[in-house]
Enzyme design. Structure first.
Site, short mmCIF file in Angstrom:
data_model
loop_
_atom_site.label_atom_id
_atom_site.label_comp_id
_atom_site.label_asym_id
_atom_site.label_seq_id
_atom_site.Cartn_x
_atom_site.Cartn_y
_atom_site.Cartn_z
N ARG B 23 0.69 -1.11 -0.01
CA ARG B 23 -0.01 0.03 -0.19
C ARG B 23 0.86 1.27 0.04
NH1 ARG B 23 -3.65 1.61 4.86
NH2 ARG B 23 -4.81 3.16 3.78
N SER B 43 -4.75 -16.31 4.19
CA SER B 43 -5.53 -15.51 4.92
C SER B 43 -7.18 -15.94 5.01
CB SER B 43 -5.92 -14.12 4.03
OG SER B 43 -4.52 -13.28 3.89
N CYS B 47 -10.47 -19.48 13.10
CA CYS B 47 -11.70 -19.26 13.93
C CYS B 47 -12.86 -19.71 13.61
CB CYS B 47 -11.61 -18.03 14.73
SG CYS B 47 -10.16 -17.31 15.00
N ASN B 312 -3.06 -9.82 12.80
CA ASN B 312 -3.45 -8.89 11.85
C ASN B 312 -2.86 -7.54 12.33
OD1 ASN B 312 -5.33 -9.64 9.59
ND2 ASN B 312 -6.29 -10.69 11.29
N TYR B 433 -27.27 4.04 28.32
CA TYR B 433 -28.34 3.40 28.79
C TYR B 433 -29.45 3.53 28.15
CZ TYR B 433 -32.42 3.09 31.65
OH TYR B 433 -33.60 2.86 32.23
N TRP B 441 -27.93 1.04 36.06
CA TRP B 441 -26.53 0.78 36.34
C TRP B 441 -26.05 -0.19 35.43
CZ3 TRP B 441 -23.39 3.91 39.33
CH2 TRP B 441 -23.90 4.77 40.33
#
Lengths: 460, 460
Positions: B23, B43, B47, B312, B433, B441
């Site tokens: 790049r 690549s 997982c 990565n 929230y 909370w």
């Protein structure tokens, strides 16, 4: 004789202060605590009202976390509901309260006073007259009245929601879920102006996709009624038929009582406090919740952001200090999340216009990615916007719009912002990765990388 | 003549380095980039293999983010798959590679070398002999072989998964989803020893509730076969019948080639690098990914944490630097998330035993709360554990177990930890929230408050 703590306002801030003070001073003969509350209820979730109206939450009482009886029996806190405090006399150190259901006036002396009067919905001139079928959604009573109206014959079919903020958007969704045709009217160019226009447009699209009519740039000038019932909302572009109207025009801090007593009001129009939630210059008087202003940690300016989270934290801080402990409230950064039908929206820090107003120069980036690994079922698009200061690269604000597992990702950015991280530092953050939860580069990291590139391009 | 960059290993770290270097130096006549990869693919997401095996991901190719052809055509990066580098000659600055599908040996000189050989599954003595029906899940080839075995007649019905780490747990779930009876065998006292025993017990309970047999404290000593097929796993408590066995015993960094070439190996057993991912003392040689060790920012010690996110990031940092830019990899804090059936697990920082080993004294708290407002539909329990240093109150580690919207909350704690926040500071964090996303909370704040109390009690 016991020291007496009086709390004005029996919701989140006031009751948190009372509970924390009691936690540290358990003996009632040491500290007597009395709270005056104008309404019928204590410590309820106003934020939950849209979900009660929509039917997602079945019972009003689910929204009440603790009732007066519980405070009395378990905490030794005397709560006088339906009592409105009408005056604070700082010289005589006493308050005057009026029983709203009769019982006349009472006076009560205090050693410690907590001013936690909250905020009230903005009511434009045209909404002052009582018209059947027009509702705010600030209190449980408001919610009950609205639900009652929706269920009464002839059942309303056309709703107009005035105001495109959080409450307006959430109420629009709630009314759609009840089967009504809904028009959302907003004076500005977009609903959800708590995010920048580019992100707000995504929200407007989602609202429209749900069948909600989004009418922006429209000013409401009045209401029309027929036989004592609402029949239309009048705007500068003509009337919009309605048989129920919900107002979501924001709130203003309840400061009248404070002003009359001579408590200091800050530039945001809300009550001033120091870091420990003391009212400066008025010993023994504390304030917390929707009636006070807070330091915005990014702009450095005082802001009025009425939100249950702040109210709870501020009340807790006041109560710890009153109880003899030490705690401070270090300010806010404007984090908020909301659900707009299936769309999730989060924001923290400054919007572009806030950043400009505060005098910052900045770059912005919009990064497109997904909530999960692209190949994992349920992967949906997510847009993350970052605003980073020129040269320093410090994060100033962030916004997220996405369809699933999006909104609460704003917390990651909020903690980064809170700690003054630069977008370059953020690219290295060790965030959790597994295909059901994120792509290998989390959307937050993708956005940070893009911001680093934007800063580099800006520096050239 | 063009400068030549050689990359050993065509997965996340190596190809990120190659892409980033390209790049910044687009001209092939300026920088030639050649990557040698032992396998067939570049690549890909290891997982993702459990989700491919379970059937959630339909096609192998969904797990491949970029193939060699794309690297060649779009990035001008020459990828030689099925080529194993067998030697690095630092004096002559050349590598020797062997074509695994014939083609003999090739030598290639380099100006810049990126060592990104990854890690290989731990293979105990008893698993060295080839037995049909025994599989690792490190490569796409492994995944394909396992799926093939599961679909071949006679179809396996009883699976034994050896090793209760992330891979073991995820593979157990995948096999259950395919309809097999699964026994998970773990030598330690609990599966998922990446969290403390109190939290691991919650994971074990969830596995058992899915029908997975969790056998802990059991040592595997061998395999039994019948007619050339696996028939049982032999343990110190007797044999466990199996017609398919999956190994998930962790991985070791591939350092043999580095050691032979004289690259420095650190105390964790992986290749050492500096902050820019240079191999110290060996000019022009870089390393990244599962074969290197990283600084743990909390303990200050070098650790080997093989994970796609780090690979990565490290590859990106190396590539930016090789391309003439400036970037550093500041270390890791051990954040990880995983899904165990419906249970979500997150962890960051140090476990209790890590903290003790590093010499810290600390308090721990377990806080129970919910993912959403208690009254909002779908509200589920969540347990947050915090480990905070004595006196300073600094967060040292955190773990979360919950049923929905739980795991990725660990990122909030990870960013707090990254920035060295104390639990007291954390109680003030401005987190998002709204009832669909959190109680007023947030569970993170509830845990922080509880930790503050624990520190106060500890100080007395």
């Amino acid at each position: 004789m016991a020291e007496r703590m009086i709390v004005i306002g029996g919701d989140a801030a006031g009751m948190s202060a009372a509970s924390q003070a009691r936690r540290r001073r358990r003996d009632r003969s040491d500290l007597e605590i009395v709270a005056f509350e104008r309404g019928h209820f204590t410590s309820y979730s106003a934020c939950g009202i849209p979900y009660w109206v929509s039917g997602l939450v079945a019972e009003r009482d689910e929204l009440i976390s603790r009732d007066p009886q519980t405070f009395r029996d378990e905490f030794g806190i005397e709560v006088r509901t339906r009592h409105e405090v009408t005056a604070i006399d700082l010289d005589r150190r006493e308050v005057t309260a009026r029983g709203l259901d009769g019982g006349g006036e009472v006076r009560a002396g205090f050693d410690t006073l907590v001013y936690a009067t909250g905020a009230s919905p903005v009511q434009p001139e045209w909404a002052r007259d009582e018209v059947s079928g027009v509702y705010g959604v600030q209190t449980l009573g408001d919610g009950a009245a609205l639900i009652d109206w929706l269920e009464r014959e002839p059942r309303p079919r056309h709703a107009v929601v005035v105001g495109g903020g959080y409450v307006g958007v959430e109420m629009s969704e709630a009314l759609v879920q009840r089967g009504l045709k809904v028009q959302l009217v907003e004076q500005a160019d977009q609903p959800m102006s708590t995010v920048d226009p580019d992100m707000g447009e995504l929200v407007a699209d989602a609202l429209r996709a749900t069948g909600i009519g989004v009418r922006t740039g429209l000013t409401v000038t009045g209401l029309q009624e027929r036989d004592g019932r609402i029949s239309a909302v009048v705007t500068d572009e003509g009337p919009i038929p309605a048989d129920v109207v919900v107002l979501g025009l924001g709130v203003r801090p309840n400061t009248a009582l404070a002003e009359a007593a001579g408590l200091p009001i800050g530039p945001s129009g809300a009550v001033r406090t120091d870091r420990r939630m003391r009212v400066p210059g008025v010993p023994g008087v504390w304030a917390a919740g929707d009636c006070v202003e807070s330091l915005h940690r990014v702009s450095g300016m005082p802001v009025h952001i009425p939100l249950g989270t702040h109210a709870n934290k501020q009340g807790r801080v006041a109560g710890i200090n009153i109880g003899g402990g030490y705690a401070t409230f270090p300010g806010v950064i404007g984090t908020a999340v909301t659900k707009v039908c299936e769309l999730e929206v989060g924001r923290t820090g400054l919007r572009e216009r806030d950043a400009r107003e505060a005098g910052f120069e900045f770059v912005t980036v919009l990064a497109q990615s997904t909530n999960r690994a692209g190949y994992y079922p349920g992967s949906r698009p997510m847009t993350v916007k970052l605003i980073a200061e020129r040269l320093s690269g410090r994060l100033l604000g962030a916004q997220i719009v996405g369809w699933s597992e999006a909104a609460k990702r704003i917390d990651v950015l909020a903690v980064a912002l809170w700690n003054g991280m630069t977008v370059d530092e953020m690219t290295a953050l060790d965030l959790g990765y597994a295909p059901p939860y994120a792509p290998v580069w989390d959307p937050v990291l993708i956005a940070a990388r893009k911001a680093v590139d934007a800063l580099a391009a800006d520096g050239r």
